[in-house]
Design a protein around this motif. Structure first.
Motif, mmCIF file in Angstrom:
data_model
loop_
_atom_site.group_PDB
_atom_site.id
_atom_site.type_symbol
_atom_site.label_atom_id
_atom_site.label_comp_id
_atom_site.label_asym_id
_atom_site.label_seq_id
_atom_site.Cartn_x
_atom_site.Cartn_y
_atom_site.Cartn_z
ATOM 1 N N VAL A 167 0.838 -1.194 0.000
ATOM 2 C CA VAL A 167 0.000 0.000 0.000
ATOM 3 C C VAL A 167 0.878 1.252 0.000
ATOM 4 N N LEU A 168 0.576 2.159 -0.933
ATOM 5 C CA LEU A 168 1.323 3.397 -1.073
ATOM 6 C C LEU A 168 0.530 4.547 -0.466
ATOM 7 N N TYR A 169 1.187 5.334 0.392
ATOM 8 C CA TYR A 169 0.554 6.494 1.010
ATOM 9 C C TYR A 169 1.145 7.774 0.428
ATOM 10 N N LEU A 170 0.265 8.644 -0.065
ATOM 11 C CA LEU A 170 0.654 9.947 -0.584
ATOM 12 C C LEU A 170 0.053 11.002 0.336
ATOM 13 N N GLY A 171 0.850 11.930 0.825
ATOM 14 C CA GLY A 171 0.305 12.928 1.729
ATOM 15 C C GLY A 171 1.300 14.002 2.099
ATOM 16 N N SER A 172 0.820 14.978 2.832
ATOM 17 C CA SER A 172 1.602 16.156 3.185
ATOM 18 C C SER A 172 2.819 15.823 4.038
ATOM 19 N N ALA A 173 3.942 16.462 3.688
ATOM 20 C CA ALA A 173 5.153 16.351 4.506
ATOM 21 C C ALA A 173 5.178 17.421 5.592
ATOM 22 N N LEU B 214 2.598 13.333 7.164
ATOM 23 C CA LEU B 214 1.712 12.183 7.067
ATOM 24 C C LEU B 214 2.431 10.933 6.578
ATOM 25 N N MET B 215 3.537 11.110 5.852
ATOM 26 C CA MET B 215 4.340 9.945 5.477
ATOM 27 C C MET B 215 4.920 9.278 6.725
ATOM 28 N N ASP B 216 5.352 10.098 7.656
ATOM 29 C CA ASP B 216 5.885 9.594 8.917
ATOM 30 C C ASP B 216 4.798 8.857 9.699
ATOM 31 N N ALA B 217 3.578 9.390 9.682
ATOM 32 C CA ALA B 217 2.463 8.741 10.378
ATOM 33 C C ALA B 217 2.179 7.364 9.781
ATOM 34 N N ALA B 218 2.206 7.266 8.456
ATOM 35 C CA ALA B 218 1.961 5.983 7.798
ATOM 36 C C ALA B 218 3.044 4.967 8.147
ATOM 37 N N ILE B 219 4.280 5.417 8.206
ATOM 38 C CA ILE B 219 5.393 4.534 8.572
ATOM 39 C C ILE B 219 5.218 3.996 9.989
ATOM 40 N N LYS B 220 4.936 4.893 10.921
ATOM 41 C CA LYS B 220 4.809 4.478 12.316
ATOM 42 C C LYS B 220 3.616 3.550 12.530
ATOM 43 N N GLY B 221 2.534 3.781 11.788
ATOM 44 C CA GLY B 221 1.381 2.900 11.901
ATOM 45 C C GLY B 221 1.704 1.488 11.466
ATOM 46 N N ILE C 10 13.468 11.613 -0.980
ATOM 47 C CA ILE C 10 14.014 12.605 -1.890
ATOM 48 C C ILE C 10 14.698 13.658 -1.031
ATOM 49 N N ALA C 11 15.682 14.343 -1.592
ATOM 50 C CA ALA C 11 16.501 15.246 -0.779
ATOM 51 C C ALA C 11 15.791 16.536 -0.406
ATOM 52 N N LYS C 12 14.624 16.780 -0.959
ATOM 53 C CA LYS C 12 13.915 18.007 -0.622
ATOM 54 C C LYS C 12 12.485 17.685 -0.244
ATOM 55 N N GLU C 13 12.096 18.057 0.953
ATOM 56 C CA GLU C 13 10.739 17.849 1.432
ATOM 57 C C GLU C 13 10.257 19.101 2.152
ATOM 58 N N GLY D 189 6.968 8.076 0.759
ATOM 59 C CA GLY D 189 8.128 8.835 0.305
ATOM 60 C C GLY D 189 9.182 8.972 1.374
ATOM 61 N N SER D 190 8.992 8.280 2.511
ATOM 62 C CA SER D 190 9.964 8.280 3.623
ATOM 63 C C SER D 190 10.280 9.671 4.142
ATOM 64 N N GLY D 191 9.300 10.554 4.046
ATOM 65 C CA GLY D 191 9.499 11.903 4.543
ATOM 66 C C GLY D 191 8.768 12.141 5.847
ATOM 67 N N PRO D 192 8.701 13.399 6.286
ATOM 68 C CA PRO D 192 8.006 13.742 7.529
ATOM 69 C C PRO D 192 6.495 13.865 7.308
#
Length: 294
Positions: free
Chosen positions: A83-89, A124-131, A144-147, A119-122
């Motif tokens: 499952v891929l999560y797309l969301g605000s950093a 909502l991406m961070d929320a998906a990872i922790k969940g 990516i190097a820019k978030e 996207g391994s960023g901060p």
């Protein structure tokens, strides 16, 4: 260990070797950090500026993009699609949407028993990872190097093991990886795209993937569910605009609605995925713990 000096100009100083980068601060003291480069290194050079930002040299060959896409595919092959999560950093950890995303990710990872991709960023991406980590399920990502409008000071994730993510230099390679992470090659694979509240970057990814589904170019042998999480009516004005597009004839009536499932809360999303993949009721009862509206 042989090091090569890549550049020196007033505000930036770059030193690179095959395994380490040396960062020289204002006091001239060098410190090093390990750079995750499994198999073959393809980053030709990274500039570390005095203000902590990270920059990249211009692409010198299209083969550089090709090699990076290949490394994305290798990571997916190793961790498995999901499952891929797309969301605000930019979303803060104390926001309601952050908490909703964390719960949704945890429940979907358990329900579908799959890898969680971001996207391994901060934000909502961070929320998906922790969940997903709370569910003790695999996590993978393409950083990516820019978030969030700022250059990050490091290519590294603060807590994920380096073998679970890849830092992309090219946005095009990153997008290839994100899309391939959800393609289904067999009916037994359970994948999905979950679009969370977000800004320009999220909308870019959402509509690019939506277009691939619309034109049947996503490269999946089997349908992939696409969920638009309309938390607190976040996307209601966007949905109204798409209805206007139907009136103007730029999209067919009901065309966009047929491409995704708009969900107001987590329970609705979980029920939709359970029905999509024909998960038995008893399994749903054991794994779905979200309450309606969350």
């Amino acid at each position: 260990m042989v090091s090569s000096m890549m550049g020196f100009a007033q505000s930036q100083f770059l030193v690179r070797n095959n395994h380490q980068n040396l960062i020289f601060g204002r006091d001239g003291v060098a410190s090093n950090f390990n750079l995750f480069m499994p198999q073959r290194p393809i980053l030709r050079g990274i500039s570390i500026r005095m203000n902590g930002s990270v920059g990249y040299p211009e692409r010198s060959s299209p083969n550089e993009v090709k090699e990076e896409i290949q490394r994305c595919y290798e990571l997916i092959h190793r961790l498995g699609r999901g499952v891929l999560y797309l969301g605000s950093a930019r979303m803060k950890t104390d926001s309601q949407h952050y908490l909703q995303t964390l719960e949704l990710s945890r429940e979907i990872a358990s329900l579908l028993d799959c890898t969680t991709w971001t996207g391994s960023g901060p934000g909502l991406m961070d929320a998906a990872i922790k969940g997903a980590m709370e569910a003790q399920k695999p996590v993978g990502g393409f950083k990516i190097a820019k978030e969030a409008g700022q250059w990050t000071s490091s290519n590294f994730h603060p807590y994920l093991p380096p073998e679970t993510y890849f830092t992309c230099r090219f946005f095009s390679a990153r997008k290839h990886g994100l899309v391939d992470a959800v393609t289904r090659t067999s009916p037994s694979e359970r994948t999905a795209i979950v679009a969370l509240p977000g800004g320009v970057g999220t909308l870019d990814e959402v509509f690019e993937i939506l277009t691939l589904i619309q034109l049947q170019r996503i490269g999946s042998k089997h349908p992939v569910p696409f969920l638009l999480m309309n938390y607190d009516s976040f996307y209601s004005k966007l949905l109204a605009f798409l209805e206007d597009c139907e009136k103007w004839g730029t999209v067919f009536d009901g065309e966009v609605a047929s491409l995704w499932k708009v969900c107001s809360g987590n329970f609705e999303a979980l029920e939709y995925l359970a029905e999509f993949y024909n998960i038995p009721e008893i399994k749903r009862d054991c794994r779905i713990h979200a309450k309606s509206g969350l």
